[in-house]
Design an enzyme around this catalytic site. Sequence first.
Site, short mmCIF file in Angstrom:
data_model
loop_
_atom_site.label_atom_id
_atom_site.label_comp_id
_atom_site.label_asym_id
_atom_site.label_seq_id
_atom_site.Cartn_x
_atom_site.Cartn_y
_atom_site.Cartn_z
N GLU A 110 49.59 37.21 -38.12
CA GLU A 110 49.51 35.86 -38.67
C GLU A 110 48.11 35.46 -39.10
O GLU A 110 47.12 35.94 -38.57
CB GLU A 110 50.04 34.87 -37.62
CG GLU A 110 51.48 35.21 -37.26
CD GLU A 110 52.14 34.23 -36.32
OE1 GLU A 110 53.32 33.94 -36.54
OE2 GLU A 110 51.49 33.76 -35.37
N CYS A 125 41.78 31.53 -40.56
CA CYS A 125 41.69 32.29 -39.31
C CYS A 125 42.54 33.55 -39.50
O CYS A 125 43.72 33.45 -39.79
CB CYS A 125 42.22 31.40 -38.18
SG CYS A 125 42.34 32.25 -36.60
N CYS A 132 47.70 42.61 -29.08
CA CYS A 132 46.36 42.76 -28.52
C CYS A 132 46.52 43.50 -27.20
O CYS A 132 47.57 43.44 -26.58
CB CYS A 132 45.77 41.37 -28.26
SG CYS A 132 44.04 41.36 -27.76
N CYS A 136 44.78 38.36 -21.91
CA CYS A 136 44.20 37.11 -21.41
C CYS A 136 45.36 36.20 -21.00
O CYS A 136 46.30 36.02 -21.77
CB CYS A 136 43.34 36.43 -22.48
SG CYS A 136 41.94 37.45 -23.00
N CYS A 139 46.72 33.26 -23.32
CA CYS A 139 46.90 33.49 -24.76
C CYS A 139 48.29 34.04 -25.09
O CYS A 139 48.75 35.00 -24.47
CB CYS A 139 45.83 34.46 -25.25
SG CYS A 139 45.95 34.83 -27.00
N GLY A 179 44.52 39.68 -31.93
CA GLY A 179 43.78 40.92 -31.74
C GLY A 179 42.32 40.74 -31.33
O GLY A 179 41.79 39.63 -31.32
N GLU A 180 41.71 41.86 -30.96
CA GLU A 180 40.31 41.87 -30.55
C GLU A 180 39.52 42.63 -31.64
O GLU A 180 39.63 43.85 -31.75
CB GLU A 180 40.19 42.57 -29.18
CG GLU A 180 38.78 42.92 -28.76
CD GLU A 180 37.77 41.77 -28.84
OE1 GLU A 180 38.07 40.65 -28.39
OE2 GLU A 180 36.68 42.01 -29.38
N ASN A 310 46.02 25.18 -25.34
CA ASN A 310 47.17 24.88 -26.20
C ASN A 310 48.49 25.43 -25.68
O ASN A 310 49.54 25.15 -26.24
CB ASN A 310 46.94 25.46 -27.59
CG ASN A 310 45.91 24.67 -28.37
OD1 ASN A 310 45.96 23.45 -28.38
ND2 ASN A 310 44.97 25.35 -28.98
N CYS A 352 44.76 27.68 -31.72
CA CYS A 352 44.15 28.75 -30.94
C CYS A 352 45.05 29.19 -29.80
O CYS A 352 45.54 28.37 -29.04
CB CYS A 352 42.86 28.27 -30.27
SG CYS A 352 41.58 27.79 -31.38
#
Length: 359
Positions: A110, A125, A132, A136, A139, A179-180, A310, A352
Amino acid sequence: MMSESLGRSLQREREFAAGGSLKGKTLEELTVLLDSWGEKPFRAKQIYNGLYANRYESWEQFTTLGKDLRKRLQDSTSLTKLNVVKHLKSADGTQKFTFESVLGSGKEFESVWIPSGDGGRKTICISSQVGCTLNCKFCATAKLPYQGNLKASEIVDQVLQVESIVGDKATNIVFMGMGEPMHNYFNVMRAANILHDPEAIGLGAKRITISTSGVVNGIRRFIERKEPYNLAISLNHPDRAGRKEIMDIEEKFSLPELIEAAKDFTKILKRRITFEYVMIPGVNMGEDDAKKLVRIARKMDCKINVIPLNTEFFGWQRPSSEEVEEFIRRLEPAGVPILNRRSPGKDINGACGMLASKS
Ligand code: SAH
């Protein structure tokens, strides 16, 4: 018998000679490809400008190239375009795009168009991976199965497609989607170079931000190569034990190492670094947390972006505006800029930490 690695490198060479998707190729890569075809370097430049400055979508548009060259390009390379599988518009103007890299592959990722920034800022963004590996706890992307790195072409094309559909151009690009970025370092940097190059998309380096959860070896590489882009670190907790509870990466790269790398970034590159801090009531917003964060911030030239949570995993809740105000007030002794990054697009799961395509 051919060795396995020789076989692999021949395979790579064949793929390269064939060209593949041209959209993520840098000028150097196009020059090498065209040279292997016996063409002059200025041809590579014409293709490069056509792809990114003029944003041509079909070979007929490359009128400066000879017919034979166009035919060869058409036969052995592609001008692939990402397929939009979903497009959502938020009441606040934010738009979220779900792309599929290869038709029917099921690999979705996305991008978010965020036009509502101060001073006419329009941000895209973008994602660097499908899913990922980092897990975390707060997330949503972490809840998806990891399906691999995006290619440079898929990263660049997110920007081209979003801009073409919204009919406007971004002033800023942030690698803060799925992703990182440091786990896909070279594709991310190839894409960033294309976004930055005045002969291509032409965004200033200070308008491109790479965000990492704290992959220290990636940060070290970033410093060594003197990458010109902004660097943001998702700190999210000011002490080791607490950070480990919410971010698995703390096991691999400890907070003190991360702080050292951040400090080196500011000293060696003489640039300010950004810390991002997702605010989770009861987890990282206490008086003591604020004090520790102040201590970290005082060590170097930095700014802090605080982001209200969020998502609502584990019964966690968004902080109230009073909680946010109080936390920010407690950070003031650091003497660094603090920005409350209201993240727009919550109604379309575009804010986010909410990017998770199918789920
Ligand atoms: N892996 C990179 C790039 C993703 S950026 C990184 O971690 O930096 C995603 C940003 O959104 C990070 O700053 C992260 O702290 C923040 N974020 C993630 N989940 C969130 C959530 N649920 N609410 C608010 N912010 C979140």
